[in-house]
Design a protein around this motif. Structure first.
Motif, PDB file in Angstrom:
ATOM      1  N   VAL B 200       0.820  -1.212   0.000  1.00 23.58           N
ATOM      2  CA  VAL B 200       0.000   0.000   0.000  1.00 23.58           C
ATOM      3  C   VAL B 200       0.851   1.256   0.000  1.00 23.58           C
ATOM      4  O   VAL B 200       0.432   2.317  -0.441  1.00 23.58           O
ATOM      5  N   VAL B 201       2.077   1.120   0.493  1.00 17.11           N
ATOM      6  CA  VAL B 201       2.992   2.252   0.462  1.00 17.11           C
ATOM      7  C   VAL B 201       3.376   2.541  -0.988  1.00 17.11           C
ATOM      8  O   VAL B 201       3.392   3.694  -1.433  1.00 17.11           O
ATOM      9  N   MET B 202       3.633   1.471  -1.746  1.00 14.23           N
ATOM     10  CA  MET B 202       3.995   1.670  -3.150  1.00 14.23           C
ATOM     11  C   MET B 202       2.841   2.297  -3.922  1.00 14.23           C
ATOM     12  O   MET B 202       3.015   3.293  -4.633  1.00 14.23           O
ATOM     13  N   THR B 203       1.646   1.736  -3.768  1.00 15.23           N
ATOM     14  CA  THR B 203       0.515   2.279  -4.511  1.00 15.23           C
ATOM     15  C   THR B 203       0.175   3.678  -4.042  1.00 15.23           C
ATOM     16  O   THR B 203      -0.140   4.561  -4.838  1.00 15.23           O
ATOM     17  N   GLY B 204       0.268   3.876  -2.744  1.00 16.59           N
ATOM     18  CA  GLY B 204      -0.069   5.200  -2.189  1.00 16.59           C
ATOM     19  C   GLY B 204       0.854   6.271  -2.729  1.00 16.59           C
ATOM     20  O   GLY B 204       0.413   7.348  -3.137  1.00 16.59           O
ATOM     21  N   ALA B 276       4.333  -0.974  11.569  1.00 16.09           N
ATOM     22  CA  ALA B 276       3.594  -1.091  12.815  1.00 16.09           C
ATOM     23  C   ALA B 276       2.188  -0.520  12.701  1.00 16.09           C
ATOM     24  O   ALA B 276       1.310  -0.864  13.499  1.00 16.09           O
ATOM     25  N   THR B 277       1.934   0.318  11.698  1.00 15.10           N
ATOM     26  CA  THR B 277       0.601   0.901  11.569  1.00 15.10           C
ATOM     27  C   THR B 277      -0.180   0.285  10.410  1.00 15.10           C
ATOM     28  O   THR B 277      -1.317  -0.153  10.579  1.00 15.10           O
ATOM     29  N   LEU B 278       0.431   0.199   9.222  1.00 14.49           N
ATOM     30  CA  LEU B 278      -0.293  -0.353   8.070  1.00 14.49           C
ATOM     31  C   LEU B 278      -0.296  -1.880   8.063  1.00 14.49           C
ATOM     32  O   LEU B 278      -1.238  -2.515   7.609  1.00 14.49           O
ATOM     33  N   LYS B 279       0.793  -2.422   8.606  1.00 13.35           N
ATOM     34  CA  LYS B 279       0.990  -3.876   8.647  1.00 13.35           C
ATOM     35  C   LYS B 279       1.002  -4.502   7.253  1.00 13.35           C
ATOM     36  O   LYS B 279       0.972  -3.825   6.227  1.00 13.35           O
ATOM     37  N   TRP B 280       1.059  -5.825   7.251  1.00 11.41           N
ATOM     38  CA  TRP B 280       1.221  -6.586   6.014  1.00 11.41           C
ATOM     39  C   TRP B 280       0.027  -7.497   5.769  1.00 11.41           C
ATOM     40  O   TRP B 280      -0.775  -7.738   6.645  1.00 11.41           O
ATOM     41  N   ASN B 281       0.014  -8.062   4.560  1.00  8.19           N
ATOM     42  CA  ASN B 281      -1.042  -9.011   4.204  1.00  8.19           C
ATOM     43  C   ASN B 281      -2.420  -8.463   4.538  1.00  8.19           C
ATOM     44  O   ASN B 281      -3.161  -9.024   5.336  1.00  8.19           O
TER      45      ASN B 281
END
Lengths: 423, 365, 214
Positions: B200-204, B276-281
């Motif tokens: 989501v960091v990449m897309t964001g 720690a905030t967005l997390k994975w999967n």
């Protein structure tokens, strides 16, 4: 003339040992030693901070005995010790330090500052800067056997007078006795009643003793000057006298510095152990008390008394308990000063300071500490066990118009015993 | 692979994405990046209007983990749509073309969108020996990067390798691996480090670049919105750190109780990322939550930080191993100093003359 | 060099170098001190002096109550430094990695309190260098340098812990570097009292012990 700046520096260099190096390595310049020093507390003058007195010694240690200091010296970052440095040190090491060693009890890193002051004095003496009064006293002590110049004949006369008064025979040069007694100059002429008193006490206790015509005084100006060669000459005279008479014990008089010189410094300045033991007179009296040889059968006095511990005998010499045992024997109202024993405040007369003319005004100022200590207790009698302390206390009390009686402990014990026996 | 440019809003409708869910996506993006609420609307409006953005994706010394993360970590979702609406004109793993055709596509895109295309790089670039350690179609990575970067509007370095050199750069760095920013100095570069980065960091970040331009970056070229906080500061285990409750190993009581993993090597305090905030999967978990300390993968040179299981406050070298040498050296130099001291001492001892009674009798000069 | 590289350098080569210089320096200084020797004691002693030495080493760690006013802040910051250096968990991990053994840590809020006490004590002590006459006359320029070298790790450590300024990584690197500076300066400045204090206390205490004062 063998004394010179160069000699002073050599002496100082030779005197720096491992304890000194550790002391300088540890000092953090906190200045707390000042609060243990009467010269600072009573005058507020920062120069009297004990560690501040040793600045030239510290510089020399750094230049000569540390790698970094050697480098600094090499590139000219530190200055060599000058004649002016040494002259300035005379005031701080001879004229305003009684070598009482109270600072050594306070230092957070445990520096024995007086240990170094004595070395500093030795260097100043080698540089020819020792105060003339002390030099004169040293000459008298070695040539006449008395710091005040009272020859053996004077003591012999006092002995005859005491014999007459007491009817007890007092030995001079009697071999194979239990004790050889040394005195201080003050006891020879000023507080001479001690001779008769001791004759009575020892007779009663069944102890044999003698004076020696070869060594009759123990005060050692050489020690005040840190001049070990001079100090040793005098000690050798005493050792020779004691060996000649084959005594097993030598008694130091009521004099703090004398005790320090013959008990602790002596064997070290002559570089060999004594073939006899050395005791302070008060230690001997306390031993006799313990053995039940001080006969007394009446109750003690109720008049409040206090005790002034001589720095060299108590704090630095380790005689702290015997005087208290004796005082408690004599009095039911013995009160301690707020700070006593190893932490007692100096009277201001020791370390040769009391004999220096220059210091008279300063001594008056610093006596205020002792005055306050005595005032606090409200006692009329102060007992001590050092002739110099006794003189200083008497002079100080008189200057402050205080109606307080000063008495030597030996004399007090004698009076007490004799009073009991007469009644 | 060049397509005719379309408006994103048209495409969305064609795919049956309602304006409401599109707005939701924009709001989520905006909030993930801590943008003001108004930004969501701006993003939506801009996204609707933009034309498909031409993107060239170059993969150098890498493991394809970043692409894996981007493409496989989510079910097809609205994020993936973004990729439908950019024109991914060149990407080894995803493109159908191969060989000369693939390279041709790249060249065409570079020509058609000169000065406008976005270059995405994953993987580091070997520079040693003229970059021979990695080549594509006979061209070194170094040359290809320089060629493509020349007319790019902006560069996005995806993954720690592209951003900071990553694993290929780890000591002793045999290929002379470098990051994109070490080679390209005249283009705006956005770093999205991580091994791999959070999808989501990449897309964001891409959404932000498409709509609001280049986001605010930190000193390491990372978007502050995702990399502004340390893992430690946002970690749900932080209270245990403050209370001094630590797992001492991975199977002790502390580990079972979920205490802080500092002692077993967690690099959370020096790692900036949004794990720690967005997390994975899909927001399920992140390493610390699953019981392993952060390894600091989004920081430069994390591979050489002295071991994943060594506590941060310990040395990444072995000062203890040198203690013996130091003792020995101290003793040798000390012994020399001691000899010098003894010599000076003896010298002074013999130089000083005895003080005699005559010295005491001298009158004061 | 970025802050990560700086931190890695500080934790690695920097620390190795600083530890080396510190250990080397302390050994050198010990040789310098002990090479000067001590005269043999010929007087008949009242005790071996060992008890006096040990007693002095322990007792002088406790300030005389009547001098609390002048020395209290200094003792306080020493206690603070001791607690913070030896009982903060990350520090213990550091010692453990070098020494191979560890001991229990104190909770962070207690460390925090001691940090504040240390900072306060150090600032007060610095000010007293200007205001206290006996301390002022003893003060030389290097005293201020030594103070700063000691204060830096404390304040940077505190700032790192609380994330007051800048980047944590950068602050941590600066903190470790400041500790390394301290380690390098320690043997060659008056900070040598951190090890020589025990020697001085021992010499004085055992001398007093031999004479029966202690």
């Amino acid at each position: 003339m063998t004394t010179s700046l160069e000699q002073g520096i050599n002496t100082l260099k030779a005197a720096i040992d491992a304890p000194t190096a550790s002391y300088f390595s540890s000092c953090v310049h906190c200045g707390i030693c000042a609060y243990a020093c009467i010269f600072y507390t009573e005058t507020g003058e920062a120069k009297y901070t004990p560690m501040n007195r040793l600045e030239p010694m510290k510089r020399l240690w750094e230049q000569e005995y540390t790698v970094l200091g050697r480098l600094k010296k090499l590139i000219g970052l530190s200055k060599a010790i000058t004649q002016a440095d040494m002259e300035a040190a005379v005031e701080l090491n001879f004229e305003s330090c009684t070598t009482c060693g109270r600072c050594s009890m306070i230092c957070p890193v445990g520096n024995d500052i007086v240990y170094m002051i004595k070395k500093m004095r030795g260097a100043l003496t080698a540089a020819g800067l020792a105060p003339p009064e002390l030099k004169g006293a040293a000459v008298r002590a070695i040539e006449k056997g008395s710091v005040m110049g009272f020859p053996m004949e004077t003591l012999a006369a006092q002995v005859r007078a005491a014999e007459k008064e007491t009817g007890i025979k007092i030995n001079i040069d009697e071999p194979n006795v239990d004790y050889m007694l040394l005195l201080s100059s003050a006891e020879v002429v000023q507080f001479d009643e001690i001779i008769g008193s001791l004759a009575k006490i020892f007779k009663q206790a069944g102890v044999t003793w003698t004076f020696s015509s070869k060594a009759h005084e123990a005060a050692n100006p050489g020690m005040h000057m840190g001049a070990k060669d001079i100090e040793a000459q005098q000690i050798e005279q005493m050792v020779a006298a004691a060996e000649e008479l084959k005594v097993k014990n030598v008694i130091s008089p009521e004099c703090g510095h004398a005790y320090m010189a013959i008990r602790w410094d002596g064997p070290n300045v002559i570089g060999r152990p004594y073939p006899f033991k050395v005791f302070h007179i008060i230690e001997v009296l306390d031993q006799l008390r313990e053995q039940g040889k001080l006969k007394t059968n009446a109750c003690c006095t109720e008049e409040p008394i206090t005790f002034h511990d001589p720095c060299q005998a108590a704090r630095r010499g380790g005689v702290n308990q015997p005087q208290r045992n004796l005082l408690n024997m004599m009095s039911s109202n013995f009160v301690e000063m707020k700070q006593h024993s190893a932490c007692n405040w100096c009277c201001g007369g020791g370390g040769g300071v009391g004999s220096l003319e220059k210091t008279e005004e300063l001594r008056k100022r610093i006596f205020h500490r002792k005055k306050r200590q005595i005032d606090e207790l409200g006692v009329n009698t102060v007992v001590t066990m050092c002739a110099t302390c006794r003189n200083t206390l008497e002079e100080g009390l008189e200057n402050n118009s205080m109606d307080v009686n000063v008495i030597g402990l030996t004399e007090a014990v004698a009076n007490h015993l004799l009073k009991e026996n007469e009644s | 692979m060049t397509k005719k440019t379309h408006r994103l809003s048209d495409e969305l409708q064609k795919h049956g994405i309602s304006r409401r869910s599109f707005l939701k996506f924009c709001t989520a993006m905006a909030s993930a990046m801590a943008l003001p609420p108004m930004a969501a609307n701006v993003m939506a409006e801009t996204l609707e209007k933009v034309q498909r953005q031409s993107v060239i994706w170059l993969s150098f010394q890498e493991c394809t983990g970043c692409t894996e993360s981007l493409t496989r970590s989510h079910k097809p979702s609205i994020e993936s749509l973004i990729f439908d609406f950019i024109s991914l004109d060149y990407h080894h793993t995803l493109q159908a073309a191969s060989g000369d055709a693939a390279e041709l596509a790249r060249e065409q895109a570079m020509h058609a969108h000169k000065g406008k295309y976005i270059l995405i790089v994953d993987g580091s670039i070997p520079t040693k020996d003229d970059g021979v350690y990695s080549t594509i179609a006979g061209m070194t990575n170094l040359d290809m990067l320089k060629e493509v970067a020349k007319d790019a509007a902006a560069i996005v370095s995806i993954g720690t390798c592209a951003a900071y050199g990553g694993l290929p750069k780890a000591a002793p760095n045999p290929t002379g691996a470098q990051s994109v920013s070490e080679i390209i100095k005249d283009k705006p570069i956005i770093n999205i480090p991580g091994c791999p980065p959070i999808p989501v960091v990449m897309t964001g970040v891409l959404a932000h670049v498409l709509t609001l331009g280049i986001p605010e970056l930190d000193s390491h070229g990372r978007p502050v919105a995702f990399y502004g906080d340390s893992i430690h500061d946002r970690c749900y285990r932080r209270p245990f750190y403050d209370q001094g409750l630590f797992a001492k190993s991975f199977d002790d009581d502390g580990a079972r109780k979920g205490w802080c993993l500092y002692e077993v090597g967690c690099k959370g305090p020096v790692t900036h990322n949004a794990c720690a905030t967005l997390k994975w999967n899909n927001g399920t978990s992140f390493p610390i939550q699953s019981g392993h300390g952060c390894i600091g993968c989004s920081e430069p040179d994390f591979w050489d930080a002295g071991g994943f299981y060594k506590a941060l406050s310990t040395s990444n070298a072995e000062p203890g191993h040198w203690a013996g040498v130091a003792l020995g050296a101290g003793a040798v130099v000390g012994a020399a100093a001691a000899l010098a001291n003894r010599h000076s001492h003896k010298q002074a001892e013999s130089d000083k003359t005895e003080i005699t009674l005559d010295d005491m009798k001298e009158s004061d000069a | 060099m970025n802050e990560v590289e700086l931190l890695n350098w500080a934790r690695g080569p920097g620390l190795v170098g600083a530890s080396f210089i510190m250990v080397f320096g302390i050994i050198l200084r010990l040789f310098e001190i002990f090479s000067l020797g001590k005269a043999k004691e010929y007087a008949e002693v009242r005790s071996s002096g060992a008890m006096g030495g040990i007693k002095t080493i322990i007792q002088r760690s406790i300030p005389e109550p009547r001098y609390w006013r002048y020395i209290g802040a200094a003792y306080l910051f020493h206690v603070g430094l001791f607690v913070v250096i030896f009982f903060f968990m990350p520090h213990i991990l550091m010692f453990e990695s070098v020494l191979g053994f560890s001991w229990p840590a104190l909770p962070n809020f207690i460390i925090d309190i001691f940090s504040v006490l240390t900072i306060g004590g150090m600032i007060y002590t610095l000010m007293s260098r200007f205001t206290n006459p006996s301390r002022r006359i003893m003060t030389v320029f290097s005293d201020y340098l030594v103070w700063a070298v000691t204060f830096l790790p404390v304040i940077t450590g505190y700032m790192t812990f609380h994330r007051f300024v800048g980047d944590y990584t950068c602050m941590l690197a600066i903190h470790i570097l400041s500790v390394e500076l301290l380690m390098i300066v320690l043997p060659f400045s008056k900070l040598s009292h951190s090890f020589s204090f025990a020697i001085s206390r021992w010499y004085t205490g055992s001398a007093f012990g031999k004479r029966g004062t202690l």
